[in-house]
Design a protein around this motif. Structure first.
Motif, short mmCIF file in Angstrom:
data_model
loop_
_atom_site.label_atom_id
_atom_site.label_comp_id
_atom_site.label_asym_id
_atom_site.label_seq_id
_atom_site.Cartn_x
_atom_site.Cartn_y
_atom_site.Cartn_z
N GLY A 93 0.83 -1.20 0.00
CA GLY A 93 0.00 0.00 0.00
C GLY A 93 0.86 1.26 0.00
N ASN A 94 1.99 1.22 0.71
CA ASN A 94 2.91 2.36 0.71
C ASN A 94 3.49 2.60 -0.68
OD1 ASN A 94 4.21 1.30 3.94
ND2 ASN A 94 2.57 2.74 3.50
N ILE A 95 3.81 1.51 -1.38
CA ILE A 95 4.35 1.64 -2.74
C ILE A 95 3.31 2.24 -3.68
CG2 ILE A 95 5.34 0.39 -4.71
CD1 ILE A 95 6.31 -1.74 -2.73
N ARG A 96 2.06 1.86 -3.48
CA ARG A 96 1.00 2.35 -4.36
C ARG A 96 0.90 3.87 -4.35
NH1 ARG A 96 -2.45 -0.95 -6.46
NH2 ARG A 96 -2.25 -2.52 -4.84
N GLU A 97 1.32 4.48 -3.26
CA GLU A 97 1.17 5.93 -3.11
C GLU A 97 2.28 6.74 -3.77
OE1 GLU A 97 0.79 6.62 1.06
OE2 GLU A 97 -1.01 5.40 1.26
N THR A 189 -6.36 5.08 -19.24
CA THR A 189 -7.49 5.55 -18.43
C THR A 189 -8.27 4.39 -17.84
OG1 THR A 189 -8.94 5.67 -20.38
CG2 THR A 189 -7.73 7.67 -19.80
N ALA A 190 -8.20 3.22 -18.48
CA ALA A 190 -8.93 2.05 -18.00
C ALA A 190 -8.36 1.52 -16.68
CB ALA A 190 -8.90 0.94 -19.06
N ILE A 191 -7.09 1.82 -16.43
CA ILE A 191 -6.45 1.30 -15.21
C ILE A 191 -5.99 2.42 -14.28
CG2 ILE A 191 -5.71 -0.87 -16.28
CD1 ILE A 191 -2.89 0.43 -16.58
N ALA A 192 -6.29 3.66 -14.64
CA ALA A 192 -5.79 4.80 -13.87
C ALA A 192 -6.20 4.74 -12.40
CB ALA A 192 -6.25 6.11 -14.50
N ASP A 193 -7.42 4.29 -12.14
CA ASP A 193 -7.92 4.27 -10.77
C ASP A 193 -7.32 3.14 -9.93
OD1 ASP A 193 -9.27 2.42 -12.42
OD2 ASP A 193 -10.97 2.32 -11.03
N LEU A 194 -6.58 2.23 -10.57
CA LEU A 194 -6.00 1.09 -9.85
C LEU A 194 -4.61 1.42 -9.28
CD1 LEU A 194 -6.96 -1.86 -12.24
CD2 LEU A 194 -8.14 -1.09 -10.17
N PHE A 195 -3.97 2.45 -9.81
CA PHE A 195 -2.61 2.83 -9.37
C PHE A 195 -1.70 1.60 -9.32
CE2 PHE A 195 -5.59 5.90 -7.53
CZ PHE A 195 -5.06 7.10 -8.00
N LEU A 196 -1.63 0.90 -10.43
CA LEU A 196 -0.91 -0.37 -10.47
C LEU A 196 0.57 -0.21 -10.14
CD1 LEU A 196 -2.56 -2.05 -13.58
CD2 LEU A 196 -3.08 -2.42 -11.16
N LEU A 197 1.06 -1.11 -9.32
CA LEU A 197 2.43 -1.05 -8.83
C LEU A 197 3.44 -1.23 -9.95
CD1 LEU A 197 1.86 -3.31 -5.70
CD2 LEU A 197 1.85 -0.82 -5.76
#
Length: 365
Positions: A93-97, A189-197
């Motif tokens: 979760g820290n990496i996602r930010e 834009t299809a994956i923008a909300d996922l903030f993929l690592l």
């Protein structure tokens, strides 16, 4: 607008030592045991820029203010982190930010430093981290696929989004990272909300022994070979040496120390510049008697957006920008001289700011 680069890696590879070296506003605890770092440490790091120093020589301001990026020291990941091992969910979760990843990899032998993974193997270490990030991303993508499949039944417009998600799923299942998929701006834009690592840009740090700090070694060479198709940079350094340099407050002592190790500059400067570039950041300057200051913007930003970094009122009430190219400012020596020879330009709202521009904004609140 300090963007964040997160330092990641397996336990005991030198992450916190590197953080201590680069951070000029916080000191991370560095100890020889797993999960020494649990809550991420955050430090603001000055971006070295000789252009700012040159402008200061010419303008003689009361102060100089460099631009900065945030460096985040994230706890060491372990195999199984994607399933929650070693507080994995918290660390992922820290990496996602963060906006970009600095991946530290051990490329040295030292029997006194604990290692759970057996013999030194930088490629295997890299793959462990990659796999955990990919598995976490796969879980996120699969959940969104389920949601999108339901949405398609109500609105066919989600079909294109589903196609992108399925491509991402298949890519991750092959053990590949999303950044290698080369999605275009619209597809992202299809994956923008996922903030993929695995969609985040990565810079690799090969932490080598003292004898290899200039040349690299067999381990760093194997790492370079493993990442050659990722369009990623590998910085070779000895984190302990860099930490010692960073602790020296006296410039003369620092210079003598570097000369002893035949260094022309700290490897950290290269690392910070590379991280800055990795984030697609530009610098523009304001130069006056009160201060010479560096400001961070994204590549491609227009003049009003750049003005907004100073204050939102500058963007809202933007009228014009006075712009001098850095090279012209240095060549002619002052704003007045540049104005006199026609090198000061008046630019409007559509002007795309260039790296190194010296700017003054006209605005009306």
């Amino acid at each position: 607008m300090a963007l964040q680069a997160g330092i990641v890696g397996l336990p005991n590879v030198g992450k916190s030592t590197l953080f201590n070296a680069v951070s000029n506003s916080a000191k991370a605890q560095a100890s020889n045991y797993r999960f020494c770092t649990i809550d991420p440490n955050v430090g603001l790091v000055d971006v070295p820029d000789p252009r700012m120093n040159k402008l200061a020589e010419l303008v003689q301001p009361n102060r100089t203010v460099p631009t900065q990026i945030e460096i985040v020291d994230i706890a060491g990941l372990v195999r199984g982190a994607s399933k929650g091992e070693g507080l994995g969910n918290k660390f992922l979760g820290n990496i996602r930010e963060v906006d970009a990843i600095i991946h530290v990899i051990r490329c040295f032998e030292d029997e006194n430093i604990l290692r759970d993974e057996g013999a030194i193997n930088p490629v295997s270490d890299k793959e462990i981290i990659d796999t955990e990030l990919q598995l976490k991303d796969l879980d996120s993508v699969e959940k969104k696929i389920q949601k999108t499949e339901k949405q398609i039944k109500l609105d066919p417009k989600y079909k294109a989004e589903l196609e992108v998600l399925v491509r991402c799923k298949e890519h991750l299942e092959k053990g590949k990272s999303i950044r290698e998929l080369d999605l275009d701006k619209e597809e992202k834009t299809a994956i923008a909300d996922l903030f993929l690592l695995t969609d985040k840009p990565v810079l690799y740090v090969a932490n080598v022994d003292e004898a290899s700090m200039h040349t690299g070694n067999q381990y760093s060479e194997k790492l370079k070979e493993a990442v050659k198709n990722e369009k990623a940079e590998v910085i070779i350094m000895n984190n302990n040496i860099e930490a010692q340099i960073a602790e020296m407050e006296n410039p003369d002592d620092r210079q003598l120390f570097m000369e002893e190790y035949k260094m022309t500059e700290p490897a950290l400067d290269r690392l910070i510049h590379s991280a800055y570039k990795l984030l697609n950041l530009y610098t523009y300057f304001t130069a006056g008697v009160q201060e010479v200051r560096a400001w961070t913007i994204h590549e491609g930003w227009k003049a009003p957006q750049a003005a907004g970094v100073i204050h939102t009122d500058f963007e809202k009430g933007f009228i014009k920008a006075e712009v001098i190219a850095y090279e012209d400012f240095v060549k002619y020596g002052s704003e007045a001289a540049c104005r006199e020879v026609g090198k000061l330009r008046i630019e409007g709202k559509e002007y795309i700011v260039k790296d190194g521009d010296v700017m003054h904004f006209r605005f009306n609140v």
